[in-house]
Design a protein around this motif. Structure first.
Motif, mmCIF file in Angstrom:
data_model
loop_
_atom_site.group_PDB
_atom_site.id
_atom_site.type_symbol
_atom_site.label_atom_id
_atom_site.label_comp_id
_atom_site.label_asym_id
_atom_site.label_seq_id
_atom_site.Cartn_x
_atom_site.Cartn_y
_atom_site.Cartn_z
ATOM 1 N N ARG A 1 -47.094 -34.840 -49.559
ATOM 2 C CA ARG A 1 -47.074 -36.015 -48.701
ATOM 3 C C ARG A 1 -47.326 -37.225 -49.566
ATOM 4 O O ARG A 1 -47.993 -37.143 -50.588
ATOM 5 N N GLY A 2 -46.799 -38.369 -49.163
ATOM 6 C CA GLY A 2 -47.028 -39.584 -49.939
ATOM 7 C C GLY A 2 -45.808 -39.903 -50.770
ATOM 8 O O GLY A 2 -44.744 -39.302 -50.650
ATOM 9 N N SER A 3 -45.968 -40.855 -51.628
ATOM 10 C CA SER A 3 -44.831 -41.333 -52.402
ATOM 11 C C SER A 3 -44.609 -40.411 -53.593
ATOM 12 O O SER A 3 -45.013 -40.721 -54.714
ATOM 13 N N THR A 4 -43.952 -39.295 -53.353
ATOM 14 C CA THR A 4 -43.763 -38.342 -54.436
ATOM 15 C C THR A 4 -42.726 -38.833 -55.434
ATOM 16 O O THR A 4 -42.453 -38.170 -56.427
ATOM 17 N N LYS A 5 -42.147 -39.976 -55.190
ATOM 18 C CA LYS A 5 -41.244 -40.536 -56.192
ATOM 19 C C LYS A 5 -42.013 -40.906 -57.453
ATOM 20 O O LYS A 5 -41.471 -40.885 -58.551
ATOM 21 N N THR A 6 -43.263 -41.295 -57.256
ATOM 22 C CA THR A 6 -44.071 -41.571 -58.449
ATOM 23 C C THR A 6 -44.462 -40.218 -59.014
ATOM 24 O O THR A 6 -45.510 -39.657 -58.693
ATOM 25 N N LEU A 7 -43.573 -39.692 -59.852
ATOM 26 C CA LEU A 7 -43.739 -38.313 -60.288
ATOM 27 C C LEU A 7 -44.974 -38.133 -61.166
ATOM 28 O O LEU A 7 -45.497 -37.033 -61.271
ATOM 29 N N GLY A 8 -45.435 -39.218 -61.779
ATOM 30 C CA GLY A 8 -46.678 -39.106 -62.532
ATOM 31 C C GLY A 8 -47.808 -38.678 -61.617
ATOM 32 O O GLY A 8 -48.561 -37.746 -61.914
ATOM 33 N N ASN A 9 -47.928 -39.348 -60.481
ATOM 34 C CA ASN A 9 -48.961 -38.997 -59.520
ATOM 35 C C ASN A 9 -48.721 -37.627 -58.918
ATOM 36 O O ASN A 9 -49.665 -36.902 -58.591
ATOM 37 N N PHE A 10 -47.468 -37.264 -58.734
ATOM 38 C CA PHE A 10 -47.144 -35.961 -58.148
ATOM 39 C C PHE A 10 -47.654 -34.840 -59.050
ATOM 40 O O PHE A 10 -48.308 -33.889 -58.606
ATOM 41 N N VAL A 11 -47.383 -34.995 -60.330
ATOM 42 C CA VAL A 11 -47.803 -33.961 -61.273
ATOM 43 C C VAL A 11 -49.328 -33.895 -61.356
ATOM 44 O O VAL A 11 -49.935 -32.831 -61.394
ATOM 45 N N LYS A 12 -49.950 -35.056 -61.336
ATOM 46 C CA LYS A 12 -51.415 -35.062 -61.413
ATOM 47 C C LYS A 12 -52.033 -34.506 -60.147
ATOM 48 O O LYS A 12 -53.091 -33.875 -60.188
ATOM 49 N N ALA A 13 -51.371 -34.718 -59.016
ATOM 50 C CA ALA A 13 -51.902 -34.163 -57.766
ATOM 51 C C ALA A 13 -51.824 -32.645 -57.793
ATOM 52 O O ALA A 13 -52.750 -31.950 -57.338
ATOM 53 N N THR A 14 -50.744 -32.112 -58.316
ATOM 54 C CA THR A 14 -50.630 -30.649 -58.432
ATOM 55 C C THR A 14 -51.724 -30.112 -59.350
ATOM 56 O O THR A 14 -52.349 -29.085 -59.076
ATOM 57 N N PHE A 15 -51.949 -30.793 -60.436
ATOM 58 C CA PHE A 15 -52.962 -30.355 -61.385
ATOM 59 C C PHE A 15 -54.349 -30.402 -60.744
ATOM 60 O O PHE A 15 -55.166 -29.501 -60.922
ATOM 61 N N ASP A 16 -54.582 -31.430 -59.972
ATOM 62 C CA ASP A 16 -55.865 -31.561 -59.288
ATOM 63 C C ASP A 16 -56.046 -30.419 -58.290
ATOM 64 O O ASP A 16 -57.138 -29.870 -58.120
ATOM 65 N N CYS A 17 -54.955 -30.062 -57.653
ATOM 66 C CA CYS A 17 -54.985 -28.951 -56.708
ATOM 67 C C CYS A 17 -55.361 -27.656 -57.421
ATOM 68 O O CYS A 17 -56.175 -26.873 -56.934
ATOM 69 N N LEU A 18 -54.780 -27.432 -58.569
ATOM 70 C CA LEU A 18 -55.094 -26.208 -59.314
ATOM 71 C C LEU A 18 -56.542 -26.204 -59.768
ATOM 72 O O LEU A 18 -57.189 -25.158 -59.834
ATOM 73 N N MET A 19 -57.072 -27.373 -60.094
ATOM 74 C CA MET A 19 -58.483 -27.450 -60.508
ATOM 75 C C MET A 19 -59.384 -26.980 -59.387
ATOM 76 O O MET A 19 -60.456 -26.431 -59.620
ATOM 77 N N LYS A 20 -58.961 -27.226 -58.151
ATOM 78 C CA LYS A 20 -59.840 -26.916 -57.035
ATOM 79 C C LYS A 20 -59.850 -25.444 -56.673
ATOM 80 O O LYS A 20 -60.687 -25.023 -55.866
ATOM 81 N N THR A 21 -58.945 -24.645 -57.234
ATOM 82 C CA THR A 21 -58.921 -23.234 -56.829
ATOM 83 C C THR A 21 -60.232 -22.549 -57.172
ATOM 84 O O THR A 21 -60.707 -21.696 -56.420
ATOM 85 N N TYR A 22 -60.841 -22.917 -58.292
ATOM 86 C CA TYR A 22 -62.124 -22.306 -58.618
ATOM 87 C C TYR A 22 -63.286 -23.031 -57.993
ATOM 88 O O TYR A 22 -64.424 -22.592 -58.089
ATOM 89 N N GLY A 23 -63.016 -24.154 -57.348
ATOM 90 C CA GLY A 23 -64.115 -24.863 -56.721
ATOM 91 C C GLY A 23 -64.350 -24.432 -55.285
ATOM 92 O O GLY A 23 -65.330 -24.815 -54.671
ATOM 93 N N PHE A 24 -63.466 -23.609 -54.757
ATOM 94 C CA PHE A 24 -63.527 -23.243 -53.346
ATOM 95 C C PHE A 24 -64.447 -22.039 -53.167
ATOM 96 O O PHE A 24 -64.252 -21.001 -53.773
ATOM 97 N N LEU A 25 -65.436 -22.150 -52.276
ATOM 98 C CA LEU A 25 -66.402 -21.067 -52.091
ATOM 99 C C LEU A 25 -65.849 -20.052 -51.103
ATOM 100 O O LEU A 25 -65.708 -20.330 -49.926
ATOM 101 N N THR A 26 -65.511 -18.878 -51.601
ATOM 102 C CA THR A 26 -65.031 -17.817 -50.717
ATOM 103 C C THR A 26 -66.122 -16.756 -50.614
ATOM 104 O O THR A 26 -67.058 -16.758 -51.419
#
Lengths: 277, 372
Positions: free
Chosen positions: A211-236
């Motif tokens: 969602r959001g302005s994914t045309k700014t691909l710099g932000n898109f890539v960083k958002a994906t990376f941020d998402c991956l960072m959170k996989t180990y931050g999630f308490l299961t």
């Protein structure tokens, strides 16, 4: 050295400037205990941080020890030593312009993603005046930012983990990326750019939504990376058991090496210090 | 004024307690005090925090040539404490500046006669800018002319050899050392209670241009070639465009921009042990820097002189793997920045007109920046 005036004379103190380029190849000479001989400038790594020294002396063998204690990695050679199979790829090089009085100044911005395809991925962004410098710098920054990625199952826990463990979302700028666990065989369902990052991370199946302005691909890539960072931050629920804390590598190795040896420290006496030459 | 001189590691000392003279720059070992009227007071050599003895980390011969006067006998000693808790405490570091205040030309009864030729060579140096090798030649001539007894001859030879071996080209260095150490063995300092770090000597090198830095950055190679870049940029077509990118400062997860600049300078010369730049700018690895005090004697604001760099720790640690009672693993500093008084003041007891030269020791300030 023709300048006079207020300057320190340290270089003048012994004037050992005959070294120059040859000096480095001189090597360190012998010493008790033996040491490696001459190495060329490019191969030899002189660690700067304490963590670097521990890695160089093979006290730390796996990168998970660094992640366990959240130690900041400040030298890319640490990652080179610990993760051998790291591949890198340039995602994009764009020119970035700045308006100056004398016209426009163009610099190049390089996006590089590194990863081993098995749970470690890093993203580096660097601006520089030349393309080659930008790429080199971005690779180093990407190696400094390598993170672990947690993988899990969609349903039955058969075989190795293949997808994200739970629904996670990452954000950068106006772009949010949401990753949802997918069954085996679904593949990476994502746009071309984040798909590359996810492939390097070692995730085989995932559904994404952005969602959001994914045309700014710099932000898109960083958002994906941020998402991956959170996989180990999630308490299961797997993490509900009590943590057994262990010593950080800094303490572990300091205690080991500063144990008093058989030669005891001499008690401080009051003898006068002999200062004569 | 802003040029930076780097100190690169030279030869290891054969024995860590061996004696050099106060004209050598070295790391580790025992401090070489020049001939002093009053020996260095015990308090200055004890740690402020734990009370134990400090060990010599670096001894730097740093003569100055200023407009009004030149101080040729100026040595800076950096002392640190090796105990476990003192490593991260800034109080346990001490920097001493030892200099001779007056230029004594007609001193007769100095026990170390080798200083006399140094005096005369100083006046020669002031007349015209000479390189170090020529002043060494003057020194040698004076040595042979004056009549000295055997002990002083040995010491003078040692001193001349140190200066000569450091200023000759590196091909000749080992050769010279072999010749010298035949008849004259290096004496050991008889001090067994002070902790001793592994000792090696230093040679200086000018900080050259940025061409080096680009080369040095390219460690570890890359699997990308420029052709691939052109291919990949040709591939994207389908309405994707990277818009709105602006300049971005370097950033990594564990390292910020200031640290990355520090690391870049280090990567240009990965073996630098310390950076010397009298009156220049220090290289800070972190953005927040603690405040400096003023000089205790004259009150003027202190100025940057040199900073110790992490490769020094690495070399010391490598050497002290075997056979050492003391460990420096408690040291986790990234850099130690040393500030000295810009006026090079003395402690005020030097106004008597005595035939002996008066040396004073002034304590200077060091900022220790930790590696978090």
């Amino acid at each position: 050295m023709a300048e006079r005036g207020d300057r320190g004379g340290f270089g003048r103190g012994f004037g050992g400037r005959g070294g120059g380029e040859g000096g480095r190849g001189r090597g360190r000479g012998e010493r008790r205990g033996g040491r490696r001989g001459n190495k060329s400038e490019e191969e030899k790594w002189v660690p700067v941080t304490k963590l670097g020294r521990l890695v160089k002396s093979n006290n730390i063998t796996s990168i998970e020890q660094i992640y366990l204690h959240s130690l900041p990695v400040k030298e890319h050679q640490i990652i080179d030593t610990l993760l051998k199979g790291l591949k890198d790829e340039v995602m994009k090089i764009t020119p970035v312009q700045k308006q100056t009085r004398a016209g426009q100044r163009t610099r190049f911005k390089a996006f590089v993603v590194v990863g081993d395809g098995d749970g470690h991925v890093g993203l580096g962004v660097k601006c520089a005046k030349e393309v080659a410098t930008a790429i080199r710098g971005a690779i180093i920054l990407a190696k400094l930012s390598v993170i672990p990625v947690r993988r899990g199952y969609w349903g039955n826990k058969i075989g190795l983990p293949h997808t994200v463990p739970c629904k996670v979302t990452g954000k950068c700028g106006s772009v949010t990326v949401r990753m949802v666990p997918a069954p085996r065989g679904a593949g990476i369902v994502a746009a071309r750019v984040p798909k590359k990052v996810l492939q390097f991370a070692g995730i085989e199946d995932v559904f994404t939504s952005s969602r959001g302005s994914t045309k700014t691909l710099g932000n898109f890539v960083k958002a994906t990376f941020d998402c991956l960072m959170k996989t180990y931050g999630f308490l299961t629920p797997d993490f509900w058991t009590e943590t057994r804390f262990s010593n950080s590598p800094y303490q572990q190795y300091t205690d080991l090496l500063s144990k008093p040896t058989t030669k005891a420290l001499l008690p401080p006496t009051e003898e006068p210090l002999q200062a004569e030459a | 004024m802003g040029e930076v001189i780097l100190a690169m590691p030279g030869q290891w000392a054969h024995d860590y307690r061996e004696k050099a003279d106060h004209y050598t720059s070295k790391i580790g070992g025992l401090p070489d005090w020049p001939d002093l009227d009053i020996p260095v007071s015990g308090k200055l050599l004890l740690c402020d925090f734990c009370g134990g003895k400090l060990c010599l980390v670096a001894q730097i011969y740093a003569p100055l040539s200023m407009a009004e006067r030149s101080i040729d006998e100026r040595v800076i000693y950096v002392l640190g404490c090796m105990k476990k808790d003192c490593g991260s405490n800034p109080q346990s570091w001490r920097v001493l500046r030892l200099q001779r205040c007056k230029q004594d030309i007609e001193s007769k009864d100095e026990p170390l006669k080798a200083e006399q030729p140094e005096e005369e060579s100083t006046s020669v140096a002031e007349d015209k800018p000479t390189s170090q090798s020529s002043s060494v030649k003057v020194c040698d001539d004076e040595d042979s002319d004056s009549d000295i007894d055997l002990d002083d001859l040995a010491q003078a030879l040692e001193q001349a050899a140190t200066l000569a071996s450091n200023s000759k080209k590196q091909d000749g260095t080992k050769h010279t050392r072999k010749i010298v150490e035949g008849p004259v063995a290096k004496k050991l300092i008889d001090d067994l209670t002070t902790p001793v770090l592994p000792c090696f000597y230093i040679y200086s090198q000018r900080n050259s241009s940025e061409g080096r830095m680009d080369k040095a950055n390219f460690v570890g190679g890359s699997s990308i070639s420029l052709k691939e870049i052109e291919k990949s940029s040709g591939n994207e077509s389908e309405g994707e465009s990277w818009e709105g990118e602006a300049y971005e400062y370097d950033k990594a997860l564990g390292a910020d921009r200031t640290y990355l600049k520090f690391k870049k300078q280090l990567d240009a010369y990965p073996e630098q042990c310390f950076r010397y730049s009298y009156g220049g700018n220090a290289l800070f690895p972190v953005a927040n820097v603690p405040k400096l005090g003023a000089c205790k004697i004259c009150g003027s604001a202190r100025r940057f002189e040199l900073q110790l760099m992490p490769p020094l720790l690495y070399f010391l640690q490598e050497a002290s793997d075997d056979s050492s009672n003391f460990s420096i693993d408690g040291w986790t500093w990234l850099t130690i920045i040393i500030f000295t008084c810009p006026k090079n003041c003395c402690s005020g007891t030097c106004d008597e007109k005595s035939s002996n030269s008066c040396r004073c020791i002034v304590e200077e300030e060091a900022i220790v920046i930790q590696d978090d």
